[in-house]
Design a protein around this motif. Structure first.
Motif, short mmCIF file in Angstrom:
data_model
loop_
_atom_site.label_atom_id
_atom_site.label_comp_id
_atom_site.label_asym_id
_atom_site.label_seq_id
_atom_site.Cartn_x
_atom_site.Cartn_y
_atom_site.Cartn_z
N ASP A 30 54.35 102.41 69.59
CA ASP A 30 53.66 101.52 68.62
C ASP A 30 53.87 102.19 67.14
O ASP A 30 53.34 103.12 66.84
N ARG A 47 62.10 101.07 71.73
CA ARG A 47 62.10 101.88 72.97
C ARG A 47 60.60 102.28 73.49
O ARG A 47 60.63 103.10 74.01
N GLY A 48 59.75 101.26 73.11
CA GLY A 48 58.35 101.70 73.35
C GLY A 48 57.27 102.31 72.52
O GLY A 48 56.22 102.39 73.01
N SER A 65 61.63 108.42 69.71
CA SER A 65 60.92 107.63 70.81
C SER A 65 60.76 108.38 71.88
O SER A 65 59.68 108.64 72.69
N ARG A 80 57.81 110.73 74.11
CA ARG A 80 57.40 110.67 75.61
C ARG A 80 57.56 111.90 76.23
O ARG A 80 57.29 111.75 77.44
#
Length: 304
Positions: free
Chosen positions: A36, A33-34, A243, A247
Motif C-alpha cells: 500500500d 506486488r502488494g 516489497s 513481507r
C-alpha cells in the motif's frame, strides 16, 4: 532510434512520453506486488503534471504531492539506441532543488511519514532534503535508489541510516572512488567502509551483488527474451525487492523477486511492467538461487 547513433548528427527515431522517476517506478512495482503506497513529490501546473497525477491514480498510489502552478514538472529525457540502451540523458529537476526540502517540513508530511511502515526515496532529491529523511522516518526502514553517478553522492550524509541502497557499478564507483571493474569483494568492502549496512549492486546483464551484515552473495540474472527498453529496470528491481522485504522475506529471496521484476521491465516498452501473478511467477522461475560471494570469487580466481 531507428539508426545507429552518430554524435552531432540528426538520427531518425520515435519519441515516446511516459510517467516515471526512480521512486515512482519503484513504488509502482511495489504496489503491484502488494504494498500500500503513497508518494510525496512536487510538480508543475502543466500538462506533464496532469499526466503524473493521472498515472498515480491509475497505479493505485495515494498522492500527497504539491503542485506549483507557475513551474514546469521535473523531467528526464533519454536517447535510446537500437538495442534499447541509453546513449545520453538529460534530467531537468530544478523544481526539486527549489522546493523539496521545505516541503518535508510540512505537518502533513510528518503525519504521512508517521503512518508509513517504511520510506523509499531517491537521489533526485537535493542533499538538504535527503538529510531530513532518516529523522522523518523515526527509526522505520529507509530505502534509497542512487539514480546516477552524479547524484548518488547526495546520499553521503545519510548512508549509515539507510536500510538498503540500490545502485549500479557506475554509481558505486562514484561513491567509493574505485574503478567500475573492481572485483565484487573490493566493491562490497568499499561500500561497507562508507557505513552502508545493506546494498544491492546491479550491473546490467551481469550478476547482481548484495550484502548485509557479514554476508555477501550474487545472483545471475536470466537473459531477457528481448530488450524493449532498459529505462526503469533498476527501479523495478528496487521496488519488487522492497516489497518482498516488507513481507518479511530474507534479502536473497527478496532480490530474486526484484530480478524477476527487472526482467519484465526490460521486456516491456514502458517503465511499468506487468507484475501480475502469472507473468511474475513465470519470470521468477527463471531466476536462480543466490550463491555466496566468497565462493564465487574464489572460483573465479582459481579459474584465472
Amino acid at each position: 532510434m531507428a539508426a545507429n547513433f552518430i554524435p552531432g548528427a540528426s538520427i531518425p527515431g520515435a519519441m515516446r512520453e511516459d510517467v516515471g522517476g526512480g521512486t515512482f517506478n519503484a513504488l509502482r512495482a511495489s504496489v503491484q506486488r502488494g504494498v500500500d503506497g503513497a508518494i510525496l513529490s512536487v510538480r508543475g501546473g502543466d500538462g506533464a503534471g496532469e499526466m503524473v497525477a493521472r498515472a498515480m491514480a491509475s497505479a493505485g498510489i495515494r498522492d500527497h504531492s504539491v503542485t506549483f502552478l507557475d513551474r514546469a514538472t521535473p523531467s528526464y529525457t533519454a536517447l535510446l539506441d537500437r538495442e534499447g540502451d541509453v546513449v545520453a540523458a538529460l534530467a531537468d529537476m530544478g523544481l526539486y532543488e527549489l522546493t523539496f526540502a521545505r516541503q518535508l517540513r510540512r505537518s502533513s508530511v510528518r503525519e504521512a511519514a508517521a503512518a508509513a511502515d517504511a520510506i523509499l526515496c531517491d537521489a533526485n532529491l537535493p542533499a538538504d532534503a535527503l538529510a531530513q529523511i532518516p529523522q522523518l522516518a523515526g527509526g522505520k526502514p529507509v530505502f534509497a535508489i542512487a539514480i546516477s553517478p552524479a547524484k548518488v553522492v547526495r546520499l553521503c550524509g545519510v548512508l549509515s541510516g539507510l536500510s538498503c541502497l540500490f545502485l549500479n557499478r557506475r554509481e558505486a564507483a562514484a561513491l567509493t572512488g574505485l574503478k567500475q571493474d573492481a572485483s565484487a569483494c573490493e566493491m562490497t568492502a568499499a561500500l561497507r567502509s562508507r557505513g552502508i549496512k545493506r546494498a544491492v549492486l546491479s550491473a546490467g546483464a551481469e550478476r547482481v551483488i548484495a550484502f548485509e551484515e557479514n554476508e555477501a552473495f550474487a545472483i545471475e540474472p536470466p537473459a531477457p527474451r528481448r530488450i524493449a527498453d532498459v529505462t526503469g529496470a533498476g527501479d523495478a528491481l528496487a521496488g519488487a525487492t522492497v516489497s518482498a522485504l516488507m513481507r518479511g522475506l530474507p534479502l536473497s529471496d527478496a532480490i530474486r523477486e526484484g530480478i524477476a521484476a527487472a526482467l519484465l521491465a526490460l521486456e516491456t516498452e514502458s517503465a511499468s511492467p506487468m507484475l501480475d501473478a502469472p507473468h511474475f511467477k513465470a519470470a521468477l522461475d527463471l531466476v536462480p538461487a543466490a550463491e555466496p560471494l566468497n565462493e564465487l570469487e574464489r572460483g573465479k580466481n582459481h579459474d584465472a
